[in-house]
Design a protein around this motif. Structure first.
Motif, short mmCIF file in Angstrom:
data_model
loop_
_atom_site.label_atom_id
_atom_site.label_comp_id
_atom_site.label_asym_id
_atom_site.label_seq_id
_atom_site.Cartn_x
_atom_site.Cartn_y
_atom_site.Cartn_z
N ASN A 59 0.82 -1.21 0.00
CA ASN A 59 0.00 0.00 0.00
C ASN A 59 0.86 1.26 0.00
O ASN A 59 0.50 2.28 0.60
N GLY A 60 2.02 1.21 -0.65
CA GLY A 60 2.88 2.38 -0.76
C GLY A 60 3.58 2.78 0.52
O GLY A 60 4.07 3.90 0.65
N ARG A 61 3.62 1.89 1.50
CA ARG A 61 4.29 2.20 2.76
C ARG A 61 5.07 1.00 3.27
O ARG A 61 4.81 -0.13 2.92
N LYS A 62 6.01 1.29 4.15
CA LYS A 62 6.83 0.25 4.76
C LYS A 62 6.12 -0.26 6.02
O LYS A 62 5.66 0.52 6.84
N TRP A 63 6.05 -1.59 6.14
CA TRP A 63 5.45 -2.23 7.30
C TRP A 63 6.55 -3.00 8.02
O TRP A 63 7.17 -3.89 7.45
N LEU A 64 6.79 -2.64 9.29
CA LEU A 64 7.82 -3.32 10.06
C LEU A 64 7.25 -4.56 10.73
O LEU A 64 6.12 -4.55 11.22
N TRP A 65 8.04 -5.64 10.69
CA TRP A 65 7.65 -6.87 11.38
C TRP A 65 8.14 -6.75 12.81
O TRP A 65 9.35 -6.66 13.05
N VAL A 66 7.22 -6.68 13.76
CA VAL A 66 7.56 -6.37 15.15
C VAL A 66 7.05 -7.42 16.12
O VAL A 66 6.15 -8.20 15.80
N CYS A 67 7.63 -7.40 17.30
CA CYS A 67 7.23 -8.28 18.40
C CYS A 67 6.87 -7.40 19.59
O CYS A 67 7.52 -6.38 19.83
N THR A 68 5.85 -7.80 20.35
CA THR A 68 5.50 -7.11 21.59
C THR A 68 4.69 -8.04 22.47
O THR A 68 4.20 -9.08 22.01
N THR A 69 4.54 -7.68 23.72
CA THR A 69 3.71 -8.44 24.66
C THR A 69 2.60 -7.53 25.17
O THR A 69 2.86 -6.40 25.59
N ILE A 70 1.37 -8.03 25.09
CA ILE A 70 0.21 -7.28 25.56
C ILE A 70 -0.56 -8.17 26.53
O ILE A 70 -0.97 -9.29 26.15
#
Length: 87
Positions: A59-70
Motif C-alpha cells: 500500500n505504498g508504505r513500509k510495514w515493520l515486522w515487530v514483536c510485543t507483549t500485551i
C-alpha cells in the motif's frame, strides 16, 4: 508464537530498521503487510515494540515486522512505520 519469536530474534543479524519503537497512536497489528490483511491484535498508543530488521512494503508504505507483549500474550506481526517512532 515461539517460532515467530525465534525468527524475529534471528532477524537481528540482518540490521536495517532494527530497534525499539513506540506506537504513536492505537494501531492494528496485522498478520501480513497491508491494510487488507487480518488484524492480530490492537496495540495501544505508547506501547514498545521491537523490530529486528525485517519489513515489507505494501500500500505504498513500509510495514515493520515487530514483536510485543500485551497483557501477558506475545504477538508478532506487521505495523506500518507511519505510526511508529524510535524509542
Amino acid at each position: 508464537l515461539i517460532i515467530g519469536t525465534i525468527i524475529c530474534q534471528l532477524g537481528a543479524l540482518i540490521g536495517g530498521e532494527a530497534g525499539t519503537y513506540l506506537t504513536t497512536t492505537t494501531v492494528n497489528m496485522r498478520d501480513k503487510a497491508g491494510l487488507d490483511t487480518k488484524v492480530l491484535t490492537i496495540v495501544p498508543e505508547g506501547k514498545k515494540v521491537f523490530n529486528y530488521g525485517w519489513y515489507s512494503v505494501a500500500n505504498g508504505r513500509k510495514w515493520l515486522w515487530v514483536c510485543t507483549t500485551i497483557d501477558g500474550t506475545e504477538y508478532t506481526g506487521f505495523i506500518s512505520e507511519r505510526v511508529l517512532k524510535h524509542a
